[in-house]
Design a protein around this motif. Structure first.
Motif, mmCIF file in Angstrom:
data_model
loop_
_atom_site.group_PDB
_atom_site.id
_atom_site.type_symbol
_atom_site.label_atom_id
_atom_site.label_comp_id
_atom_site.label_asym_id
_atom_site.label_seq_id
_atom_site.Cartn_x
_atom_site.Cartn_y
_atom_site.Cartn_z
ATOM 1 N N ARG A 226 0.868 -1.172 0.000
ATOM 2 C CA ARG A 226 0.000 0.000 0.000
ATOM 3 C C ARG A 226 0.907 1.225 0.000
ATOM 4 N NH1 ARG A 226 -2.726 -3.727 -0.750
ATOM 5 N NH2 ARG A 226 -4.871 -4.131 -0.097
ATOM 6 N N ALA A 227 0.624 2.168 -0.903
ATOM 7 C CA ALA A 227 1.418 3.389 -1.027
ATOM 8 C C ALA A 227 0.503 4.541 -1.401
ATOM 9 C CB ALA A 227 2.509 3.206 -2.081
ATOM 10 N N LEU A 228 1.002 5.753 -1.232
ATOM 11 C CA LEU A 228 0.218 6.931 -1.586
ATOM 12 C C LEU A 228 0.101 7.115 -3.090
ATOM 13 C CD1 LEU A 228 1.521 9.548 1.016
ATOM 14 C CD2 LEU A 228 -0.505 8.058 1.157
ATOM 15 N N GLY A 229 1.084 6.621 -3.838
ATOM 16 C CA GLY A 229 1.049 6.790 -5.286
ATOM 17 C C GLY A 229 2.292 6.234 -5.933
ATOM 18 N N VAL A 230 2.525 6.682 -7.155
ATOM 19 C CA VAL A 230 3.622 6.187 -7.981
ATOM 20 C C VAL A 230 4.439 7.371 -8.481
ATOM 21 C CG1 VAL A 230 4.197 4.930 -10.103
ATOM 22 C CG2 VAL A 230 2.221 4.234 -8.733
ATOM 23 N N HIS A 231 5.751 7.201 -8.481
ATOM 24 C CA HIS A 231 6.645 8.228 -9.029
ATOM 25 C C HIS A 231 7.817 7.507 -9.700
ATOM 26 C CE1 HIS A 231 9.103 11.781 -9.458
ATOM 27 N NE2 HIS A 231 8.092 12.509 -9.011
#
Length: 164
Positions: free
Chosen positions: A115-120
């Motif tokens: 689980r993560a806040l988003g992708v970069h």
């Protein structure tokens, strides 16, 4: 272990009221092959630097969940495909990070939950800054080493004691 976070909340309203069972806000996106995962927490506090993340994932996970307070940074991918493979190989149940991941296709092939806040797409710095095995705050929720983490499609729970 089969569980549903909704059922765990319903069955443990007393723990919710006593703040020994906490629900993280719905800010995370799901990655990895495992939709649900649970285990005792290992904790890290880092900021835009993933050296300690690699160090943790190189160690035996023993079914633990790596909880990473990455300071809510959305400027770097802190966990990528190589680290996902390390987590899988070394027996980690999953990773929860208040930051970004990268290499989504590679991570989605790994037999772990993330689980993560988003992708970069940009890789993190590598200076070795941060700390391990301490009480952290993630999305406003306090997480202690050894707390039990339960994650499924409905949410992320942090419990002071195992719920099974």
């Amino acid at each position: 272990m089969n569980f549903a976070t909704c059922d765990l909340c319903d069955a443990n309203e007393d723990r919710l009221s006593a703040n020994t069972l906490l629900v993280m806000p719905p800010v995370f996106r799901a990655y990895g092959r495992h939709d649900s995962f649970s285990g005792p927490a290992a904790t890290l506090k880092v900021f835009e630097d993933n050296v300690l993340v690699r160090t943790a994932l190189e160690s035996a996970g023993a079914g633990r969940v790596l909880m990473i307070d990455a300071g809510d940074s959305l400027r770097y991918g802190m966990v990528g495909g190589n680290l996902g493979k390390l987590a899988q190989t070394n027996g980690w149940a999953g990773i929860v990070i208040t930051g970004c991941i990268r290499d989504v296709t590679e991570l989605d092939a790994c037999a772990i939950g993330i689980r993560a806040l988003g992708v970069h797409p940009r890789r993190s710095q590598r200076n070795g800054a941060g700390a391990a095995d301490l009480v952290i705050a993630m999305a406003g929720v306090t997480v202690r080493p050894g707390d039990w983490i339960y994650v499924d499609a409905d949410g992320v729970l942090v419990s002071h004691d195992p719920l099974h």
